[in-house]
Motif scaffolding. Structure first.
Motif, PDB file in Angstrom:
ATOM      1  N   GLY A 161     -38.233 -35.559  14.710  1.00 22.02           N
ATOM      2  CA  GLY A 161     -38.165 -34.104  14.725  1.00 22.02           C
ATOM      3  C   GLY A 161     -37.032 -33.563  15.562  1.00 22.02           C
ATOM      4  N   GLN A 162     -37.254 -32.376  16.127  1.00 25.39           N
ATOM      5  CA  GLN A 162     -36.205 -31.667  16.842  1.00 25.39           C
ATOM      6  C   GLN A 162     -36.335 -31.855  18.358  1.00 25.39           C
ATOM      7  OE1 GLN A 162     -36.766 -27.603  15.382  1.00 25.39           O
ATOM      8  NE2 GLN A 162     -35.123 -27.909  13.897  1.00 25.39           N
ATOM      9  N   ILE A 163     -35.209 -31.690  19.030  1.00 22.85           N
ATOM     10  CA  ILE A 163     -35.220 -31.671  20.493  1.00 22.85           C
ATOM     11  C   ILE A 163     -35.757 -30.314  20.919  1.00 22.85           C
ATOM     12  CG2 ILE A 163     -33.786 -31.775  22.561  1.00 22.85           C
ATOM     13  CD1 ILE A 163     -31.834 -33.513  20.941  1.00 22.85           C
ATOM     14  N   PRO A 164     -36.913 -30.292  21.615  1.00 19.89           N
ATOM     15  CA  PRO A 164     -37.563 -29.000  21.876  1.00 19.89           C
ATOM     16  C   PRO A 164     -36.801 -28.141  22.885  1.00 19.89           C
ATOM     17  CG  PRO A 164     -38.713 -30.767  23.003  1.00 19.89           C
ATOM     18  CD  PRO A 164     -37.678 -31.423  22.141  1.00 19.89           C
ATOM     19  N   LYS A 165     -36.919 -26.857  22.692  1.00 15.83           N
ATOM     20  CA  LYS A 165     -36.252 -25.910  23.584  1.00 15.83           C
ATOM     21  C   LYS A 165     -36.774 -26.021  25.008  1.00 15.83           C
ATOM     22  CE  LYS A 165     -34.752 -21.083  23.609  1.00 15.83           C
ATOM     23  NZ  LYS A 165     -34.819 -19.778  22.885  1.00 15.83           N
ATOM     24  N   SER A 166     -38.046 -26.413  25.146  1.00 15.09           N
ATOM     25  CA  SER A 166     -38.634 -26.541  26.489  1.00 15.09           C
ATOM     26  C   SER A 166     -37.894 -27.575  27.327  1.00 15.09           C
ATOM     27  CB  SER A 166     -40.112 -26.924  26.378  1.00 15.09           C
ATOM     28  OG  SER A 166     -40.258 -28.163  25.687  1.00 15.09           O
ATOM     29  N   LEU A 167     -37.353 -28.640  26.684  1.00 15.59           N
ATOM     30  CA  LEU A 167     -36.610 -29.654  27.415  1.00 15.59           C
ATOM     31  C   LEU A 167     -35.310 -29.090  27.925  1.00 15.59           C
ATOM     32  CD1 LEU A 167     -35.915 -32.486  28.398  1.00 15.59           C
ATOM     33  CD2 LEU A 167     -35.137 -33.032  26.086  1.00 15.59           C
ATOM     34  N   TRP A 168     -34.567 -28.394  27.051  1.00 11.91           N
ATOM     35  CA  TRP A 168     -33.276 -27.922  27.546  1.00 11.91           C
ATOM     36  C   TRP A 168     -33.400 -26.725  28.450  1.00 11.91           C
ATOM     37  CZ3 TRP A 168     -31.668 -23.935  23.822  1.00 11.91           C
ATOM     38  CH2 TRP A 168     -32.103 -24.119  22.507  1.00 11.91           C
ATOM     39  N   ASN A 169     -34.470 -25.988  28.383  1.00  9.26           N
ATOM     40  CA  ASN A 169     -34.685 -24.909  29.353  1.00  9.26           C
ATOM     41  C   ASN A 169     -34.924 -25.480  30.749  1.00  9.26           C
ATOM     42  OD1 ASN A 169     -34.318 -22.675  27.755  1.00  9.26           O
ATOM     43  ND2 ASN A 169     -36.476 -22.495  27.178  1.00  9.26           N
ATOM     44  N   GLY A 206     -32.383 -32.624  14.823  1.00  5.76           N
ATOM     45  CA  GLY A 206     -31.593 -31.511  15.310  1.00  5.76           C
ATOM     46  C   GLY A 206     -32.185 -30.914  16.566  1.00  5.76           C
ATOM     47  N   PHE A 207     -31.784 -29.685  16.851  1.00  2.00           N
ATOM     48  CA  PHE A 207     -32.241 -28.947  18.023  1.00  2.00           C
ATOM     49  C   PHE A 207     -33.085 -27.760  17.580  1.00  2.00           C
ATOM     50  CE2 PHE A 207     -28.525 -31.203  19.362  1.00  2.00           C
ATOM     51  CZ  PHE A 207     -28.686 -31.462  20.710  1.00  2.00           C
ATOM     52  N   LEU A 240     -24.063 -26.784  23.109  1.00  2.00           N
ATOM     53  CA  LEU A 240     -25.086 -27.533  23.834  1.00  2.00           C
ATOM     54  C   LEU A 240     -25.504 -26.748  25.076  1.00  2.00           C
ATOM     55  CD1 LEU A 240     -23.703 -31.188  23.603  1.00  2.00           C
ATOM     56  CD2 LEU A 240     -25.569 -30.166  22.308  1.00  2.00           C
ATOM     57  N   PRO A 241     -26.793 -26.725  25.388  1.00  2.00           N
ATOM     58  CA  PRO A 241     -27.288 -25.814  26.427  1.00  2.00           C
ATOM     59  C   PRO A 241     -27.113 -26.299  27.859  1.00  2.00           C
ATOM     60  CG  PRO A 241     -29.113 -26.982  25.405  1.00  2.00           C
ATOM     61  CD  PRO A 241     -27.879 -27.374  24.645  1.00  2.00           C
ATOM     62  N   TRP A 242     -26.710 -27.588  28.043  1.00  8.36           N
ATOM     63  CA  TRP A 242     -26.644 -28.133  29.398  1.00  8.36           C
ATOM     64  C   TRP A 242     -25.291 -27.826  30.040  1.00  8.36           C
ATOM     65  CZ3 TRP A 242     -28.536 -31.166  25.260  1.00  8.36           C
ATOM     66  CH2 TRP A 242     -29.938 -31.303  25.253  1.00  8.36           C
ATOM     67  N   LYS A 243     -25.299 -27.133  31.173  1.00  7.86           N
ATOM     68  CA  LYS A 243     -24.069 -26.619  31.775  1.00  7.86           C
ATOM     69  C   LYS A 243     -23.233 -27.698  32.441  1.00  7.86           C
ATOM     70  CE  LYS A 243     -25.903 -21.981  32.611  1.00  7.86           C
ATOM     71  NZ  LYS A 243     -26.176 -20.935  33.631  1.00  7.86           N
ATOM     72  N   LEU A 255     -29.277 -36.402  12.503  1.00  9.82           N
ATOM     73  CA  LEU A 255     -28.743 -35.080  12.798  1.00  9.82           C
ATOM     74  C   LEU A 255     -27.830 -34.625  11.674  1.00  9.82           C
ATOM     75  CD1 LEU A 255     -27.904 -35.861  16.513  1.00  9.82           C
ATOM     76  CD2 LEU A 255     -29.879 -34.602  15.680  1.00  9.82           C
ATOM     77  N   GLN A 256     -27.857 -33.327  11.397  1.00 10.68           N
ATOM     78  CA  GLN A 256     -27.023 -32.788  10.330  1.00 10.68           C
ATOM     79  C   GLN A 256     -26.534 -31.404  10.700  1.00 10.68           C
ATOM     80  OE1 GLN A 256     -29.486 -32.733   6.849  1.00 10.68           O
ATOM     81  NE2 GLN A 256     -31.238 -31.883   7.895  1.00 10.68           N
TER      82      GLN A 256
END
Length: 960
Positions: free
Chosen positions: A485-493, A511-512, A519-522, A534-535
């Motif tokens: 499945g997808q990389i959850p938003k909770s992880l990158w938050n 995907g995400f 990408l969300p990681w600063k 991934l696509q």
């Protein structure tokens, strides 16, 4: 004023009374009431010293660094202009002379020359200039002439270079000399003798990182005052003087990372004072003596990566003061040799241990029981052993654990992740590459420790939601799990601010969540999502990125020019996707890029002008695309380039002889393009000096074989030792504080008669020439080809070569594959080829050969189709047997003509498997006529959707 006068008198009377009562504190107070004034000339010397440098925060590495000299001034009140009160300055209480200068970590940048006013401060007894940047200047010899009162001198970490001046030895009052870790400081062996001979009061001698590059001088055995000797990273070799261990006052001995330094431990007596002993990464060997138990004061002991015998004496349990113990890879492991963890059972008495590393010791058996006694442990590493069974429950009672490394064992069973909730201090956890299944209960995340590093490779994890509260996570490795499945938003938050390394490769991610464009990681540096599902378009990484790896996915679209602006990007691996369009021409201007792997996509257009500016390129893989035009001539400036693969494109150009100047180029693959013309002679005798692999197959080259080039390929003339034990790796990409790095193993696909042999990793001893399917003519250069004794694969097939097969091919004792088929070669197959005991593939079909096939071990294994199309050949393995004198005569010309007419079927596809070719390292065989078929079947056969990849997967440093 009367009140002040009265108070002053009262203070003095009170102090006098206390002085009579032996109160030393009051005496100190009286001293401070009468401030020492500095001498005007010394104040001037100090100010001129300050003016000779600039302040640069990057000149010091300490987090507590600040410019101490910033407050020095001749202006202002008495306190400001009194140099004895300046930061870092100490004056003699009575004479007022400057006797101490402590400017460590003061952000000083500049050079110290012999005219510096520092050398006018002739009363100095203590000088500390460590952790500054003196711009690779040499240590001035005046220091030894003019500062003869020095008893303490520290110039470490300050970017000094050159020879340590012999005048240092004149500082006979020195008790501390620290010159460690500069920019190439050197000390000759004779200078060490003079140095130690004159420094009769020396207690601390720290020369780590100084290029001594000699044996350790015996003079050190006489340095009876020594309490601390540090000689790590000095290039020492030979036998270490055993007498140094018996120095009566020695408390600290560090010899780390002198890999050619031999030595052994003596019988230690009970009066030994050693507290710190580090001989790691040396060639120390022999037994750990029973007398090691006499080192009652020892609290730091590191013998990792040595060659000691595996036996640990029972007396080791007497070292009850030990808090730091590293015995990783501390002995030589013989084949099949395993150690029982119970042989380390005496460690259970070492109850003060805070740090224990027994990784990479071939420990076999259950989890060591003694660990349960070590309740003070903060660091425990048992990685890379052969431990079996389950993780014991007692481990979860070690409440002080901050780092736990169990990766790379055979531990099995189910691990309930909630049990780690008991270890509140745990920051780093490694369970990778065992046979464990980690189960995460729903709703668990709130009670878990706050991890900084989490390595759970191949742990049968199925989800990522348990990481939603990991707000301190810096490095996450979940490679080769079962995550869909997808990389959850909770992880990158949760990890948006902290995550530096992310490995989610070899899963089933699609995907995400919310599909972010960026990408969300600063602060992300290493991003590896290779071999997923991934696509869509490539997500844009942050500016901090160093490695961007999304190989083996279904990404499509073009590569954004934004990738050109990533100033720290060192690895860009987009191989085996469905990317298309033209490559951004600005991509060639990157100064940081080291590995560019874009093979197996559908890029078209011209190749960017790589290396037009300052560059770092080591690997360029553009093969199996649809690129056109010519090779950019700017690539002659890619001076660090090791491998260039542009095979299977549509490049139309002449032979790039100008690449011959590249000093470290090892592999050049130009096959299956439209290169053409005569290769001719090299402009010098030094072209391609390190070439090991060259593939020019399936092009339009003509005229004679490039014998003059071949004559210069010295790397192909010698058989490499340690056959098959190493691989070509394009290495040293940036490491970070979590120890991860990405090292790229060079892949290779070798066409052999329509069959493509795929190497997941190319052996370091590989030597290959493939000139097949061109228009080369003339004879095979016998003497030159016979000198290339390191060759393993030689393919000259499908040309119009004439003449005999050179008997000098028998000199190529490492040869494993020889293809001379589909030429116009005549004569007999030389008997010398029967000497090639490694030869596993042989093909001379469709030539004009005659006579008997050589008799030999290897020649008894080749099938008849290796010889077909040669009507004059005969032998036991052929339908035509050798009879009488006919076998010694060439067949009539008509037979040649029939062979010529028979030719070789142009559309014939070979679907064969060649077992064991090239040391059994071939992992897939692919055939087909179209690029699409080749790509699909190569991908499935070589990598498979659930493979455990070895080809382009990140290689990591020592596991947690």
């Amino acid at each position: 004023m009367k009140l002040e006068s009265w108070l002053s008198k009262f203070t003095c009377l009170h102090c006098l009374l206390l002085l009579l009562l032996n109160d030393a504190h009051c005496f100190s107070f009286v001293q401070k009431q009468t401030q020492t004034l500095c001498h005007a000339d010394e104040r001037s010397f100090l100010l001129k010293f300050k003016e000779s440098f600039t302040i640069d925060k990057s000149a010091s590495s300490s987090p507590f660094a600040y410019p101490k000299v910033a407050s020095w001034t001749r202006e202002g009140d008495q306190n400001q202009s009194n140099c004895c009160l300046w930061d870092g300055v100490e004056c003699h209480a009575e004479s007022g002379h400057v006797i101490g200068l402590d400017l460590k970590s003061s952000c000083l940048y500049g050079s110290i020359n012999s005219n510096n006013t520092l050398f006018r401060l002739v009363h100095l007894q203590m000088l500390d200039l460590s952790d500054n940047d003196f711009n690779s200047s040499e240590i001035p010899s005046r220091l030894g002439h003019d500062l003869s009162s020095l008893s303490y001198l520290n110039l470490s970490l300050s970017a000094f270079s050159g020879q340590i001046p012999s005048e240092i030895s004149k500082l006979s009052k020195l008790s501390t000399l620290v010159l460690s870790y500069n920019n190439g400081l050197e000390l000759r062996k004779s200078n060490m003798r003079i140095l130690v001979q004159n420094l009769t009061s020396i207690k601390q001698l720290h020369l780590s990182g100084v290029g001594i590059n000699s044996t350790v001088h015996d003079i050190l055995v006489n340095a009876s005052s020594l309490t601390s000797l540090k000689l790590s990273y000095c290039g020492l070799y030979g036998e270490f003087p055993i007498g140094i261990f018996h120095l009566p006052n020695l408390e600290e001995l560090r010899l780390h990372s002198n890999i050619d330094l031999n030595g052994y431990f003596p019988n230690f007596n009970r009066t030994n004072s050693l507290k710190i002993l580090d001989v790691s990464e040396t060639n120390f060997s022999g037994e750990l003596p029973s007398s090691i138990g006499n080192l009652h004061s020892l609290n730091y002991f590191d013998i990792s990566t040595c060659s000691f015998h595996s036996h640990v004496p029972f007396s080791f349990g007497n070292l009850t003061q030990l808090s730091f113990l590293v015995m990783a890879s501390f002995h030589d492991v013989s084949a099949g040799q395993f150690l029982d963890p119970d042989s380390f059972s005496c460690f259970g008495k070492l109850t003060k241990l805070n740090y224990l590393d027994l990784s990479d010791n071939n420990l076999q058996g259950n989890f060591p029981r003694f660990v349960a006694n070590l309740t003070q442990l903060a660091f425990l590493a048992l990685s890379d052993n052969s431990l079996t069974g389950e993780i014991p429950k007692s481990l979860f009672h070690l409440r002080n654990l901050e780092c736990l490394g169990l990766s790379g064992n055979n531990l099995s069973g189910l691990v309930e992740f909630d049990e780690f909730s008991n270890l509140k201090k745990l920051k780093r956890l490694g369970l990778s590459d065992n046979r464990l299944s980690v189960r995460v209960k729903s709703g668990l995340s709130a009670t878990l420790p706050k991890f900084e590093v989490l390595r759970l490779v191949a742990c049968n994890l199925t989800e990522l939601e348990f990481l939603k509260n990991q707000y301190e996570l810096g490095s996450l490795e979940l490679t080769d799990n079962n995550i869909h499945g997808q990389i959850p938003k909770s992880l990158w938050n949760a990890t948006r601010e902290t995550l530096v390394n992310l490995h989610l490769d070899d899963n089933f991610l699609t995907g995400f969540e919310d599909n972010p464009v960026t990408l969300p990681w600063k602060n992300l540096q290493l991003f590896n999502l290779g071999n997923n599902r991934l696509q869509g378009s490539l997500p844009i990484p942050p500016q901090s990125i160093t490695s961007y790896i999304v190989r083996d996915n279904n990404y499509s679209g073009e590569v954004s020019p934004v990738f050109c602006n990533l100033n720290y990007l060192q690895v860009l691996n987009l191989a085996n996707n469905s990317l298309s369009g033209m490559l951004p021409q600005c991509l060639g201007k990157s100064s940081s890029l080291e590995i560019l792997h874009l093979m197996f996509n559908s890029f078209h257009g011209n190749i960017p002008p790589f290396c037009a500016n300052k560059n770092s390129l080591k690997f360029v893989g553009l093969g199996y695309n649809q690129l056109q035009g010519k090779l950019p001539r700017s690539m002659a400036d890619c001076t660090l380039l090791e491998f260039l693969h542009i095979g299977n494109n549509q490049i139309s150009d002449v032979f790039p002889s100008w690449l011959g100047v590249l000093p470290v180029l090892k592999g050049l693959t130009l096959g299956s393009n439209a290169f053409h013309g005569i290769i001719g002679k090299p402009p010098t005798n030094h072209e391609f000096p390190n070439l090991c692999i060259i593939d020019l197959s399936n092009n339009l080259f003509s005229d004679m074989l490039p014998s003059k080039y071949m004559e210069n390929w010295n790397f192909m003339k010698y058989v490499v030792a340690n056959k098959g034990s190493q691989y070509f790796i394009v290495s040293n990409v940036n490491t970070n504080k979590y120890g991860n790095y990405y090292a790229f193993s060079y892949q290779m696909i070798i066409p052999v008669k329509g069959v493509e042999l795929t190497y997941a990793q190319t052996p370091y001893d590989m030597r290959l020439i493939d000139f097949s399917s061109n228009r080369f003519e003339g004879e095979i250069p016998a003497s030159i080809i016979g000198s290339l004794r390191g060759l393993q694969l030689l393919n000259l097939s499908n040309n119009t070569l004439t003449g005999h097969i050179p008997s000098s091919l028998g000199n190529l004792t490492a040869l494993e594959s020889l293809d001379l088929s589909q030429n116009k070669l005549s004569g007999r197959i030389p008997d010398s080829l029967a000497q090639l005991t490694f030869l596993e593939y042989f093909n001379v079909s469709y030539n004009h050969l005659w006579g008997p096939i050589p008799l030999g071990q290897q020649f008894g294994t080749f099938l008849e189709d290796s010889y077909q199309g040669n009507s004059g050949l005969c032998g036991e393995l052929l339908s035509k047997k050798c009879e009488g004198s006919e076998s010694l005569m060439p067949p009539p010309p008509s037979s040649f003509e029939e062979d010529e007419k028979a030719g070789f079927p142009l559309e014939f596809d070979w679907y064969v498997v060649l077992p064991g070719v090239v040391s059994g390292l071939i992992v897939g065989v692919v055939a087909g006529n179209t690029l699409a078929n080749k790509k699909h079947e190569w991908f499935v056969e070589t990598f498979g959707r659930r493979r455990k990849p070895t080809a382009a997967r990140a290689t990591r440093g020592r596991r947690t």
